[in-house]
Enzyme design. Sequence first.
Site, PDB file in Angstrom:
ATOM      1  N   GLY A  45      19.998 -31.519 -17.793  1.00  0.00           N
ATOM      2  CA  GLY A  45      20.655 -30.233 -17.955  1.00  0.00           C
ATOM      3  C   GLY A  45      20.918 -29.640 -16.576  1.00  0.00           C
ATOM      4  O   GLY A  45      20.198 -29.929 -15.622  1.00  0.00           O
ATOM      5  N   LEU A  99      15.622 -29.630 -11.491  1.00  0.00           N
ATOM      6  CA  LEU A  99      16.236 -30.214 -10.282  1.00  0.00           C
ATOM      7  C   LEU A  99      16.128 -29.276  -9.084  1.00  0.00           C
ATOM      8  O   LEU A  99      16.159 -29.726  -7.947  1.00  0.00           O
ATOM      9  CB  LEU A  99      17.712 -30.534 -10.547  1.00  0.00           C
ATOM     10  CG  LEU A  99      17.994 -31.650 -11.568  1.00  0.00           C
ATOM     11  CD1 LEU A  99      19.485 -31.759 -11.821  1.00  0.00           C
ATOM     12  CD2 LEU A  99      17.423 -32.975 -11.101  1.00  0.00           C
ATOM     13  N   HIS A 140      15.343 -23.623 -21.298  1.00  0.00           N
ATOM     14  CA  HIS A 140      15.174 -23.822 -19.852  1.00  0.00           C
ATOM     15  C   HIS A 140      16.487 -23.526 -19.110  1.00  0.00           C
ATOM     16  O   HIS A 140      16.497 -22.787 -18.114  1.00  0.00           O
ATOM     17  CB  HIS A 140      14.700 -25.256 -19.574  1.00  0.00           C
ATOM     18  CG  HIS A 140      14.574 -25.596 -18.124  1.00  0.00           C
ATOM     19  ND1 HIS A 140      13.360 -25.838 -17.512  1.00  0.00           N
ATOM     20  CD2 HIS A 140      15.505 -25.703 -17.140  1.00  0.00           C
ATOM     21  CE1 HIS A 140      13.564 -26.087 -16.217  1.00  0.00           C
ATOM     22  NE2 HIS A 140      14.857 -26.009 -15.973  1.00  0.00           N
ATOM     23  N   GLU A 141      17.594 -24.092 -19.616  1.00  0.00           N
ATOM     24  CA  GLU A 141      18.886 -23.885 -18.943  1.00  0.00           C
ATOM     25  C   GLU A 141      19.338 -22.429 -19.070  1.00  0.00           C
ATOM     26  O   GLU A 141      19.877 -21.849 -18.121  1.00  0.00           O
ATOM     27  CB  GLU A 141      19.954 -24.825 -19.512  1.00  0.00           C
ATOM     28  CG  GLU A 141      19.666 -26.303 -19.320  1.00  0.00           C
ATOM     29  CD  GLU A 141      19.294 -26.668 -17.889  1.00  0.00           C
ATOM     30  OE1 GLU A 141      19.833 -26.054 -16.942  1.00  0.00           O
ATOM     31  OE2 GLU A 141      18.434 -27.551 -17.713  1.00  0.00           O
ATOM     32  N   HIS A 144      18.024 -20.124 -16.531  1.00  0.00           N
ATOM     33  CA  HIS A 144      18.705 -20.151 -15.225  1.00  0.00           C
ATOM     34  C   HIS A 144      19.789 -19.075 -15.157  1.00  0.00           C
ATOM     35  O   HIS A 144      20.060 -18.523 -14.086  1.00  0.00           O
ATOM     36  CB  HIS A 144      19.342 -21.518 -14.971  1.00  0.00           C
ATOM     37  CG  HIS A 144      18.376 -22.553 -14.448  1.00  0.00           C
ATOM     38  ND1 HIS A 144      17.690 -22.402 -13.270  1.00  0.00           N
ATOM     39  CD2 HIS A 144      17.992 -23.747 -14.958  1.00  0.00           C
ATOM     40  CE1 HIS A 144      16.925 -23.464 -13.075  1.00  0.00           C
ATOM     41  NE2 HIS A 144      17.078 -24.296 -14.077  1.00  0.00           N
TER      42      HIS A 144
HETATM   43 NI    NI Z   1      16.101 -26.119 -14.247  1.00  0.00          NI
END
Ligand code: NI
Length: 183
Positions: A45, A99, A140-141, A144
């Site tokens: 992702g 990441l 999670h995404e 962001h």
């Molecule tokens: Ni992340």
Amino acid sequence: MIYPVFLYGSPVLRKVATDIPEGFPGLDELIESLFETMYHSDGIGLAAPQIGMSLRIFVIDASPLEEEDSSLKEFKKVFINPRILLYEGEIEKYNEGCLSIPDIREDVERENAVNIGYFDRDFKYREEYYEGVAARIIQHEYDHLEGKLFTDYISPLKRRLLKRKLTSISKGKVDVKYRVKHM
Ligand code: NI
């Protein structure tokens, strides 16, 4: 185009991202760049703030997790201007990574299911319900886009133990095979 991934400590990762207007020029390019950058860095992702753009869009391709859950084989999607409308289900622990925070993985507790409203790449509005690992990745995404990172959820003790490592990540001291950017 493959972009560098912004690391922990970059201010763009802490901003609440803004909606993408319909007809946004370069939307297709942005989607392709997100996928390319995600595949290049072996992610499942990636959200726009991670490539330095404070826009409400993320992409997911969870097919590498197929063995964990066979339904993930087909879970490849773009979410534009998403809003999580409902969090529900049991609280579960799952080991997360990011990441933007290389080499750190921690168990994070989240709800097991979400209902999400978003626009697809043709700017058609959709509402969908996800459970399990798919709901996990979405949360999670989505975080962001809200300026949140998974490390925000770990205990103060664990965070203290990770402090030095997080500080070096924010200084760009990481050993990864993809391009990164800090601050
Ligand atoms: Ni992340």
